[in-house]
Design a protein around this motif. Structure first.
Motif, short mmCIF file in Angstrom:
data_model
loop_
_atom_site.label_atom_id
_atom_site.label_comp_id
_atom_site.label_asym_id
_atom_site.label_seq_id
_atom_site.Cartn_x
_atom_site.Cartn_y
_atom_site.Cartn_z
N ALA A 52 -20.59 20.47 24.59
CA ALA A 52 -20.90 19.69 25.55
C ALA A 52 -20.47 20.49 26.91
N ALA A 53 -19.57 21.16 26.84
CA ALA A 53 -19.16 21.77 28.22
C ALA A 53 -19.69 23.24 28.58
N ASN A 54 -19.81 23.96 27.44
CA ASN A 54 -20.22 25.47 27.72
C ASN A 54 -21.72 25.43 28.45
N PRO A 55 -22.66 24.85 28.33
CA PRO A 55 -23.84 24.91 29.05
C PRO A 55 -23.53 24.74 30.69
N VAL A 73 -10.99 22.05 32.12
CA VAL A 73 -11.64 20.70 33.05
C VAL A 73 -10.44 19.85 33.70
N PRO A 74 -9.52 19.37 32.79
CA PRO A 74 -8.55 18.41 33.60
C PRO A 74 -7.86 19.09 34.58
N ALA A 75 -7.60 20.43 34.23
CA ALA A 75 -7.05 21.21 35.54
C ALA A 75 -7.54 21.60 36.71
N ALA A 76 -8.92 21.55 36.60
CA ALA A 76 -9.54 21.59 37.55
C ALA A 76 -9.75 20.39 38.54
N TRP A 101 -20.00 15.96 30.48
CA TRP A 101 -19.20 16.87 30.77
C TRP A 101 -19.92 17.95 31.87
N GLY A 102 -20.99 18.02 31.85
CA GLY A 102 -21.97 18.53 32.81
C GLY A 102 -21.35 18.28 34.27
#
Length: 324
Positions: A102-105, A168-171, A312-313
């Motif tokens: 879900a996230a890598n793209p 992602v949660p850190a960002a 996620w994108g």
């Protein structure tokens, strides 16, 4: 026709019939040999722990060993690409996370696999919140104290990551709290967490399965979880949303096979995986690791994968993370 000619013709007709018998026989039952499960993150990661728990159950149910093959690197995409290129014969499976599917793209400029087209969904396994942990020497006991400290030292505090579920949660935290911290990326979660324990990095979001032993052993201090409710196994660790309204992020684990894997094999694996996830002993074990067991059909995972790819994108773009 002479008698000799007749016998030759009869023999010639009989040979193809006899040779054709094996082609009419049923193929060998699957599985007839060990099954490989590729894990895109390192040994000791939450992904690895979950894959081995599921593999133990599936091995007994299928009557063949399940061999875990850790293929680490490129934010999980090395392992994902290896699965996508594998023969769709039921002897290569993929236990993975939202990072690869879900996230890598949205995180990477170039991928050698398609998270939807290259995989046959089998079923979901569990959800997991991320847990924010700090080195005990950092003078903070809760999230508000961390935010105050970070604002007094802009760009000085460091945080590690080893997957999209930890980056992602850190960002999101830095964006929503308005703080500036230095990101230190790792290939996988365990070495990142080891450096937080050692004090080389100040903090990180970790998956629950990897971080739980370090928290309970006093090696790191947990100051928040990314779910809206506390985790039952760590009831004293508050949700980050208690301090930052609307903060929520759940990562997940699921099983796939290469696209084109025969439907009967997918259906058998789905039944066995659902039985594993719903087994009382395994559910208790997953819960003890801070995970939320979730079972599904292949179609339900297919629908979920598409929705998570979009979600996620959007999260990554909203957090200001640029693809690399």
């Amino acid at each position: 026709m002479t008698r000799r000619t007749f016998l030759r013709a009869a023999c010639a007709a009989a040979v193809p019939a006899s040779l054709g018998l094996p082609a009419l026989a049923q193929p060998a039952a699957w599985p007839a040999r060990p099954v490989r499960v590729i894990v895109p993150f390192g040994a000791g990661s939450g992904n690895d722990i979950v894959a081995r728990l599921m593999g133990d159950h599936l091995g007994r149910a299928l009557g063949q060993p399940i061999v875990v093959d850790n293929r680490v690197g490129a934010n999980g995409s090395i392992g994902a690409d290896a699965v996508a290129r594998s023969a769709p014969d039921g002897y290569t499976l993929f236990v993975t996370t939202n990072t690869t599917q879900a996230a890598n793209p949205a995180l990477m400029k170039k991928l050698n696999y398609d998270p939807i087209k290259d995989f046959a969904p089998i079923g979901r396994i569990a959800n997991t919140p991320a847990m924010l942990v700090v080195n005990p020497s950092l003078p903070v006991r809760n999230l508000q104290e961390l935010i105050t400290l970070a604002k007094s030292r802009p760009g000085k505090l460091t945080y590690a990551s080893g997957s999209a579920g930890t980056l992602v949660p850190a960002a999101m935290l830095t964006h929503m709290a308005g703080i500036d911290m230095l990101h230190v990326p790792y290939k996988t979660i365990p070495p990142a967490l080891n450096d937080v324990v050692a004090g080389q990095v100040d903090m990180m979001f970790t998956d629950m399965a990897t971080g739980m032993p370090q928290v309970k052993g006093g090696k790191v201090r947990a100051i928040g979880v990314s779910s809206l409710q506390p985790v039952a196994s760590l009831p004293d660790v508050p949700p980050i949303a208690a301090t930052i309204k609307g903060f929520e992020l759940l990562a997940w684990y699921a099983m796939y096979a290469p696209a084109g894997t025969p439907t009967p094999i997918i259906e058998r694996l789905s039944r066995e995986l659902q039985a594993a996830v719903n087994h009382p002993g395994l559910r208790e074990r997953l819960a003890s690791l801070g995970l939320q067991p979730v079972s599904s059909t292949p179609q339900e995972l297919a629908d979920f994968s598409r929705s998570e790819l979009a979600r996620w994108g959007q999260l990554i773009r909203s957090a200001g993370i640029e693809p690399e």
